[in-house]
Design a protein around this motif. Structure first.
Motif, mmCIF file in Angstrom:
data_model
loop_
_atom_site.group_PDB
_atom_site.id
_atom_site.type_symbol
_atom_site.label_atom_id
_atom_site.label_comp_id
_atom_site.label_asym_id
_atom_site.label_seq_id
_atom_site.Cartn_x
_atom_site.Cartn_y
_atom_site.Cartn_z
ATOM 1 N N ARG A 146 47.077 7.402 51.981
ATOM 2 C CA ARG A 146 47.427 6.930 53.322
ATOM 3 C C ARG A 146 46.456 7.448 54.368
ATOM 4 O O ARG A 146 46.139 6.763 55.339
ATOM 5 N N ARG A 147 46.001 8.668 54.192
ATOM 6 C CA ARG A 147 45.062 9.234 55.164
ATOM 7 C C ARG A 147 43.746 8.465 55.180
ATOM 8 O O ARG A 147 43.078 8.368 56.206
ATOM 9 N N ILE B 188 53.702 11.852 57.818
ATOM 10 C CA ILE B 188 53.881 11.674 56.381
ATOM 11 C C ILE B 188 55.256 11.131 56.086
ATOM 12 O O ILE B 188 56.104 11.099 56.924
ATOM 13 N N HIS C 36 50.047 10.335 49.838
ATOM 14 C CA HIS C 36 49.711 10.822 51.178
ATOM 15 C C HIS C 36 48.206 10.906 51.378
ATOM 16 O O HIS C 36 47.697 10.615 52.472
ATOM 17 N N PRO D 83 59.053 10.504 52.923
ATOM 18 C CA PRO D 83 57.753 11.009 52.437
ATOM 19 C C PRO D 83 57.870 11.995 51.290
ATOM 20 O O PRO D 83 56.870 12.323 50.663
ATOM 21 N N GLN E 231 58.372 6.512 47.719
ATOM 22 C CA GLN E 231 58.322 6.897 49.129
ATOM 23 C C GLN E 231 58.526 5.694 50.041
ATOM 24 O O GLN E 231 59.099 5.820 51.123
ATOM 25 N N ASP F 6 48.688 2.486 55.603
ATOM 26 C CA ASP F 6 49.988 2.252 54.970
ATOM 27 C C ASP F 6 50.130 0.866 54.354
ATOM 28 O O ASP F 6 51.184 0.557 53.790
#
Length: 356
Positions: free
Chosen positions: A294-295, A356, A291, A99, A93, A299
């Motif tokens: 990342r939340r 995303i 993902h 994404p 990604q 990043d």
């Protein structure tokens, strides 16, 4: 990040400390689930006995055999494979700046499935068994694994060859991967159309991802490859951060974007091909785990890589544990559980409006 006096600001320390605490919390949870997973199954073993056995203090020869020969290899395979799929997903990604980058969208899993179908139907590697828990077996798993791996790597070579023709554009890689995935899916369906019942059942059986297929030897191979690739990805974490800011920005910082992209794709594809060839198709781990990471931790690849690894291991191990106990004595394919868990989670992230 630095104050006027050249010191690291308190706010930055708190920011990074929070990310590290998330990762350490995930590792602690993973250790707890590992013990519970080993203790759970058709024969329940107290968690305290599992801990004592793993520490070298034998309580029962029967439990020793179950723990060391059956459950521990399967649990470790789930942890390592989940980590490998998640770290390849986050790298794909990043270097593709898309994404949706994952082994599925690039057609690698589809190609491996075609290779397995080719091995079983054309080369005759499938058979049936009368046992209750394992109704279908692959009588020549080494051939099936080797052919599946070769086709997975074939897709990687094709994608890289096309990308060289178009100056390593991420869009070209994604589009070629989607086309290759559709092509190999059609090829698998074509082979299945001419297969007999046994061959068809064997192909479907292989397609279901299963962590119990790996022995200690195969687990060792997967572990070495996943650890080596993780070290490589970690050494390139600053380059991935730079590419996230855009190709021009990365080049301005001295990053050879094309070289980083090609090497990263080759390494990630090799890891994915090896895992899929040994275990079958396990979906959504490589897509959803980056993902989710990342939340929680952002990043920054200094933390995102290890965070994705922890979440990938947690997801696949949890799914594998539930798959073993939900309808005993039968065992559901772990890929069914990862899709059941991954699809709603991915939709939730989209509905939350997170980038995303």
């Amino acid at each position: 990040m630095y104050s006027e006096k050249g010191e690291i600001s308190r706010r930055y320390r708190e920011h990074t400390g929070r990310k590290i605490s998330y990762i350490l919390g995930g590792i602690t949870l993973l250790m707890v689930i590992t013990i519970l997973s080993i203790s759970t199954g058709s024969v329940d073993i107290p968690p305290s006995v599992v801990v004592m056995t793993l520490a070298g203090n034998s309580v029962s020869s029967t439990w020793d055999s179950i723990i060391w020969n059956v459950r521990l290899p399967q649990v470790l395979t789930a942890i390592i494979a989940g980590a490998g799929l998640a770290v390849t997903g986050v790298v794909m990604q990043s270097i593709l700046r898309n994404p949706l980058g994952s082994p599925f969208t690039l057609g690698i899993s589809n190609a491996a499935a075609f290779g397995a179908a080719f091995s079983i139907i054309i080369l005759g590697a499938g058979s049936t068994s009368s046992s209750v828990g394992d109704a279908v077996t692959i009588n020549n798993p080494h051939t099936t694994t080797a052919v599946a791996f070769l086709f997975a790597m074939l897709v990687t070579v094709i994608i890289l060859a096309f990308s060289r023709l178009r100056s390593t554009s991420p869009e070209v890689m994604i589009l070629v991967g989607v086309a290759m995935g559709s092509l190999f899916t059609a090829g698998t369906m074509f082979l299945q159309y001419f297969a007999d019942d046994v061959q068809l059942a064997s192909v479907v059986f292989w397609t279901f991802g299963d962590t119990s297929r790996a022995s200690w030897e195969e687990l060792g191979i997967i572990a070495i490859i996943v650890i080596a690739s993780t070290i490589y990805f970690t050494l390139n974490r600053w380059k991935y951060n730079a590419i996230d800011a855009g190709d021009e920005t990365a080049k301005g910082l001295g990053v050879d974007v094309e070289k980083v992209r090609l090497r990263g794709m080759m390494c990630a594809s090799f890891v994915t091909a090896m895992i899929v060839a040994f275990l079958g198709v396990i979906g959504f781990v490589g897509l959803i785990c980056p993902h989710m990471a990342r939340r929680m931790i952002g990043d920054d690849h200094r933390f995102l890589i290890i965070g994705s690894i922890v979440i990938g291991s947690l997801l696949l191990l949890s799914a594998d544990t539930v798959a073993r106990i939900i309808i005993q004595p039968y065992q559901l394919p772990v890929a069914v559980l990862t899709s059941f868990l991954g699809a709603p989670a991915f939709i939730y992230i989209i509905l939350k409006g997170r980038r995303i």
